[in-house]
Design a protein around this motif. Sequence first.
Motif, PDB file in Angstrom:
ATOM      1  N   ILE A 177      79.907  40.534  50.207  1.00 57.08           N
ATOM      2  CA  ILE A 177      80.858  41.013  49.201  1.00 57.08           C
ATOM      3  C   ILE A 177      81.090  42.504  49.367  1.00 57.08           C
ATOM      4  CG2 ILE A 177      81.216  41.367  46.726  1.00 57.08           C
ATOM      5  CD1 ILE A 177      79.596  38.774  46.285  1.00 57.08           C
ATOM      6  N   GLY A 178      80.003  43.245  49.645  1.00 57.39           N
ATOM      7  CA  GLY A 178      80.143  44.676  49.875  1.00 57.39           C
ATOM      8  C   GLY A 178      81.031  44.982  51.068  1.00 57.39           C
ATOM      9  N   GLN A 179      80.866  44.243  52.149  1.00 58.81           N
ATOM     10  CA  GLN A 179      81.691  44.455  53.340  1.00 58.81           C
ATOM     11  C   GLN A 179      83.148  44.125  53.060  1.00 58.81           C
ATOM     12  OE1 GLN A 179      80.767  45.901  56.238  1.00 58.81           O
ATOM     13  NE2 GLN A 179      78.796  46.228  55.204  1.00 58.81           N
ATOM     14  N   TRP A 180      83.386  43.047  52.311  1.00 55.22           N
ATOM     15  CA  TRP A 180      84.762  42.651  51.998  1.00 55.22           C
ATOM     16  C   TRP A 180      85.457  43.722  51.160  1.00 55.22           C
ATOM     17  CZ3 TRP A 180      87.872  41.752  47.799  1.00 55.22           C
ATOM     18  CH2 TRP A 180      89.059  41.053  48.041  1.00 55.22           C
ATOM     19  N   HIS A 184      88.921  46.031  51.760  1.00 56.36           N
ATOM     20  CA  HIS A 184      90.012  45.999  50.786  1.00 56.36           C
ATOM     21  C   HIS A 184      89.665  46.963  49.648  1.00 56.36           C
ATOM     22  CE1 HIS A 184      89.866  42.098  52.868  1.00 56.36           C
ATOM     23  NE2 HIS A 184      91.194  42.121  52.792  1.00 56.36           N
ATOM     24  N   PRO A 185      89.691  48.265  49.940  1.00 57.63           N
ATOM     25  CA  PRO A 185      89.187  49.257  48.986  1.00 57.63           C
ATOM     26  C   PRO A 185      89.980  49.303  47.683  1.00 57.63           C
ATOM     27  CG  PRO A 185      90.313  50.323  50.813  1.00 57.63           C
ATOM     28  CD  PRO A 185      90.198  48.883  51.169  1.00 57.63           C
ATOM     29  N   ILE A 186      89.237  49.336  46.590  1.00 54.05           N
ATOM     30  CA  ILE A 186      89.783  49.499  45.247  1.00 54.05           C
ATOM     31  C   ILE A 186      88.976  50.609  44.584  1.00 54.05           C
ATOM     32  CG2 ILE A 186      90.256  48.390  43.028  1.00 54.05           C
ATOM     33  CD1 ILE A 186      90.101  45.697  44.472  1.00 54.05           C
ATOM     34  N   PRO A 187      89.622  51.627  44.035  1.00 56.03           N
ATOM     35  CA  PRO A 187      88.868  52.718  43.409  1.00 56.03           C
ATOM     36  C   PRO A 187      87.856  52.189  42.392  1.00 56.03           C
ATOM     37  CG  PRO A 187      91.195  53.272  43.526  1.00 56.03           C
ATOM     38  CD  PRO A 187      91.086  51.843  43.958  1.00 56.03           C
ATOM     39  N   VAL A 188      86.682  52.751  42.413  1.00 56.28           N
ATOM     40  CA  VAL A 188      85.558  52.421  41.541  1.00 56.28           C
ATOM     41  C   VAL A 188      84.949  51.069  41.928  1.00 56.28           C
ATOM     42  CG1 VAL A 188      84.723  52.058  39.184  1.00 56.28           C
ATOM     43  CG2 VAL A 188      86.496  53.774  39.628  1.00 56.28           C
ATOM     44  N   ILE A 189      85.760  50.029  42.029  1.00 49.31           N
ATOM     45  CA  ILE A 189      85.254  48.690  42.314  1.00 49.31           C
ATOM     46  C   ILE A 189      84.528  48.641  43.654  1.00 49.31           C
ATOM     47  CG2 ILE A 189      85.877  46.269  42.686  1.00 49.31           C
ATOM     48  CD1 ILE A 189      86.128  47.219  39.798  1.00 49.31           C
ATOM     49  N   THR A 190      85.110  49.244  44.672  1.00 58.00           N
ATOM     50  CA  THR A 190      84.475  49.223  45.997  1.00 58.00           C
ATOM     51  C   THR A 190      83.108  49.884  45.955  1.00 58.00           C
ATOM     52  OG1 THR A 190      86.602  49.186  47.156  1.00 58.00           O
ATOM     53  CG2 THR A 190      84.693  49.973  48.399  1.00 58.00           C
ATOM     54  N   ASP A 191      83.015  51.034  45.309  1.00 62.46           N
ATOM     55  CA  ASP A 191      81.710  51.699  45.192  1.00 62.46           C
ATOM     56  C   ASP A 191      80.727  50.854  44.391  1.00 62.46           C
ATOM     57  OD1 ASP A 191      82.321  53.883  46.705  1.00 62.46           O
ATOM     58  OD2 ASP A 191      82.841  55.173  45.011  1.00 62.46           O
ATOM     59  N   ALA A 197      75.699  49.079  44.242  1.00 63.23           N
ATOM     60  CA  ALA A 197      75.513  47.639  44.040  1.00 63.23           C
ATOM     61  C   ALA A 197      74.269  47.338  43.219  1.00 63.23           C
ATOM     62  CB  ALA A 197      75.439  46.929  45.393  1.00 63.23           C
ATOM     63  N   ASP A 198      73.253  48.194  43.337  1.00 65.83           N
ATOM     64  CA  ASP A 198      72.006  47.937  42.608  1.00 65.83           C
ATOM     65  C   ASP A 198      72.172  48.085  41.100  1.00 65.83           C
ATOM     66  OD1 ASP A 198      72.403  50.689  42.761  1.00 65.83           O
ATOM     67  OD2 ASP A 198      70.269  51.149  42.821  1.00 65.83           O
ATOM     68  N   ARG A 199      73.266  48.694  40.643  1.00 67.00           N
ATOM     69  CA  ARG A 199      73.512  48.852  39.210  1.00 67.00           C
ATOM     70  C   ARG A 199      74.793  48.144  38.774  1.00 67.00           C
ATOM     71  NH1 ARG A 199      72.457  54.782  40.078  1.00 67.00           N
ATOM     72  NH2 ARG A 199      71.272  53.677  41.654  1.00 67.00           N
ATOM     73  N   ASN A 200      75.213  47.156  39.542  1.00 67.98           N
ATOM     74  CA  ASN A 200      76.368  46.327  39.206  1.00 67.98           C
ATOM     75  C   ASN A 200      75.882  45.185  38.322  1.00 67.98           C
ATOM     76  OD1 ASN A 200      78.495  44.492  39.157  1.00 67.98           O
ATOM     77  ND2 ASN A 200      79.070  44.845  41.281  1.00 67.98           N
ATOM     78  N   ALA A 201      76.331  45.146  37.082  1.00 72.09           N
ATOM     79  CA  ALA A 201      75.838  44.145  36.132  1.00 72.09           C
ATOM     80  C   ALA A 201      76.105  42.719  36.593  1.00 72.09           C
ATOM     81  CB  ALA A 201      76.469  44.375  34.760  1.00 72.09           C
ATOM     82  N   LEU A 202      77.134  42.508  37.404  1.00 71.61           N
ATOM     83  CA  LEU A 202      77.411  41.168  37.915  1.00 71.61           C
ATOM     84  C   LEU A 202      76.205  40.606  38.647  1.00 71.61           C
ATOM     85  CD1 LEU A 202      79.364  38.816  38.588  1.00 71.61           C
ATOM     86  CD2 LEU A 202      80.022  40.106  40.638  1.00 71.61           C
ATOM     87  N   TYR A 203      75.461  41.461  39.322  1.00 72.12           N
ATOM     88  CA  TYR A 203      74.322  41.022  40.120  1.00 72.12           C
ATOM     89  C   TYR A 203      73.063  40.760  39.282  1.00 72.12           C
ATOM     90  CZ  TYR A 203      77.054  42.144  44.255  1.00 72.12           C
ATOM     91  OH  TYR A 203      78.015  42.176  45.244  1.00 72.12           O
ATOM     92  N   TYR A 204      73.191  40.866  37.962  1.00 70.01           N
ATOM     93  CA  TYR A 204      72.072  40.554  37.064  1.00 70.01           C
ATOM     94  C   TYR A 204      72.519  39.580  35.961  1.00 70.01           C
ATOM     95  CZ  TYR A 204      70.175  44.676  39.360  1.00 70.01           C
ATOM     96  OH  TYR A 204      69.747  45.575  40.303  1.00 70.01           O
ATOM     97  N   TYR A 205      73.683  38.964  36.148  1.00 68.10           N
ATOM     98  CA  TYR A 205      74.288  38.226  35.051  1.00 68.10           C
ATOM     99  C   TYR A 205      73.451  37.048  34.578  1.00 68.10           C
ATOM    100  CZ  TYR A 205      75.807  34.032  37.614  1.00 68.10           C
ATOM    101  OH  TYR A 205      75.834  32.850  38.310  1.00 68.10           O
ATOM    102  N   PHE A 206      72.740  36.385  35.497  1.00 69.54           N
ATOM    103  CA  PHE A 206      72.068  35.170  35.057  1.00 69.54           C
ATOM    104  C   PHE A 206      70.912  35.467  34.107  1.00 69.54           C
ATOM    105  CE2 PHE A 206      69.044  31.615  35.467  1.00 69.54           C
ATOM    106  CZ  PHE A 206      69.862  30.626  34.935  1.00 69.54           C
ATOM    107  N   TYR A 207      70.263  36.598  34.271  1.00 75.70           N
ATOM    108  CA  TYR A 207      69.182  36.942  33.352  1.00 75.70           C
ATOM    109  C   TYR A 207      69.737  37.170  31.942  1.00 75.70           C
ATOM    110  CZ  TYR A 207      67.349  37.851  37.999  1.00 75.70           C
ATOM    111  OH  TYR A 207      67.018  37.741  39.319  1.00 75.70           O
ATOM    112  N   PHE A 208      70.942  37.750  31.875  1.00 72.61           N
ATOM    113  CA  PHE A 208      71.620  37.932  30.589  1.00 72.61           C
ATOM    114  C   PHE A 208      72.007  36.580  30.002  1.00 72.61           C
ATOM    115  CE2 PHE A 208      75.459  38.677  28.032  1.00 72.61           C
ATOM    116  CZ  PHE A 208      75.034  39.697  27.196  1.00 72.61           C
TER     117      PHE A 208
END
Length: 382
Positions: A177-180, A184-191, A197-208
């Motif tokens: 996903i990071g490579q993709w 296809h760079p999008i401001p803020v989203i790409t970073d 990525a380690d602080r992207n809430a999507l990557y912790y969603y199941f615990y929530f």
Amino acid sequence: MNRKPKIIEIQSLRGLAFLAVVMQHAVAHYAAVPEMQLEDGVMMAILLVLAKFAVPVFVFITGLVLFYNDKDDFNYGDFIKKRFSDIILPYLIWSAIYYVSTYGWNDLWRFLQMGFTGKASYHLWYVVMVMQFYLLFPLWRIAIRWLHAKLTGWRGVAALMLAGVLYIVLMGHVSDIGQWTKLHPIPVITDLFNKYADRNALYYYFYFVMGAAAGLHFEQWKRIIERYKFIYWTVFIGLSGYYVYISVGAFQTSQGIKFNFYQVFLLRPLMAVLLMSSILAVYHLAIICTRQSTAHINRLLTWIGMYSYGAYLAHAATLRLGYIVDRYLLLELSVTARMLIVMGIAAGTSVLLTVILSRIPYGKWIVGIQVRNPKLKQRVEV
């Protein structure tokens, strides 16, 4: 309208998660000291793997408490106002403290960038990540409440299990996903999917989502904890042993023994399974602690949990204090013993500092909690 009964084990759970955070950061420091021996590395691998539950449990608690206390008259403005005073303002103050202590007073723009991304200190990334759940809570609330109404009984259980499977699959594609997003760079989203990525809430969603499910079906959750403990404890112990084994195996490199713990990175598929089981196992431990309401360990964990957010913000600073004590008094001890002593110093002083600050005027701005009555009752809300 009658208030729901308080979740008596929630503060013990917070206390355990906070101590696990301090443990991880102490291990990270001492893994690099030149006095490290193989036996120290093995012991730290064991302690680190056992402490990896910290962030998932904190995210789980967030989901549990939000949905356990959710009401039909939800007001987003009041909700965000409370999170700003209890979470964001203390975070910004501590970000400024860490930034100034490292970089000095100059370059306001750099401070603003670090404040926005959680880079002012190594542990502040978590606040940036969990705030994404708060900011998007209305969307989470609509989606989860709708699913809760539509998927009852076994269908709800199946949906939760499917969400867990999808999460495990997602963990196998974090790099892709990071490579993709780079292509296809999008401001803020790409970073957010690369550098941060380690602080992207999507990557912790199941615990929530696990926490939300527990909050909406709390009695069923408690029954699951009791009924299936053999299964999740077996998974937790087995995978913990596996990760200790591969971590110790990675010490041997072509340049000799080098202590690192890259194998236990959170965002990996099998690690996700371990972390899911760890939430169940640690919750079970918290229940066991609360069954003996007069036990010293339960009172201690409850006390720590009550002040855990302010202590979390402060503990990177108190670890530095511990390192000074280590340098002058502890060098004759084994590295493992030094690490455990410094961890105790950091945890204790950060909690005591939070207690003191919570009792002074405007202390809530610094630690997120204001204590006017010394006999403070346990809080449920986050």
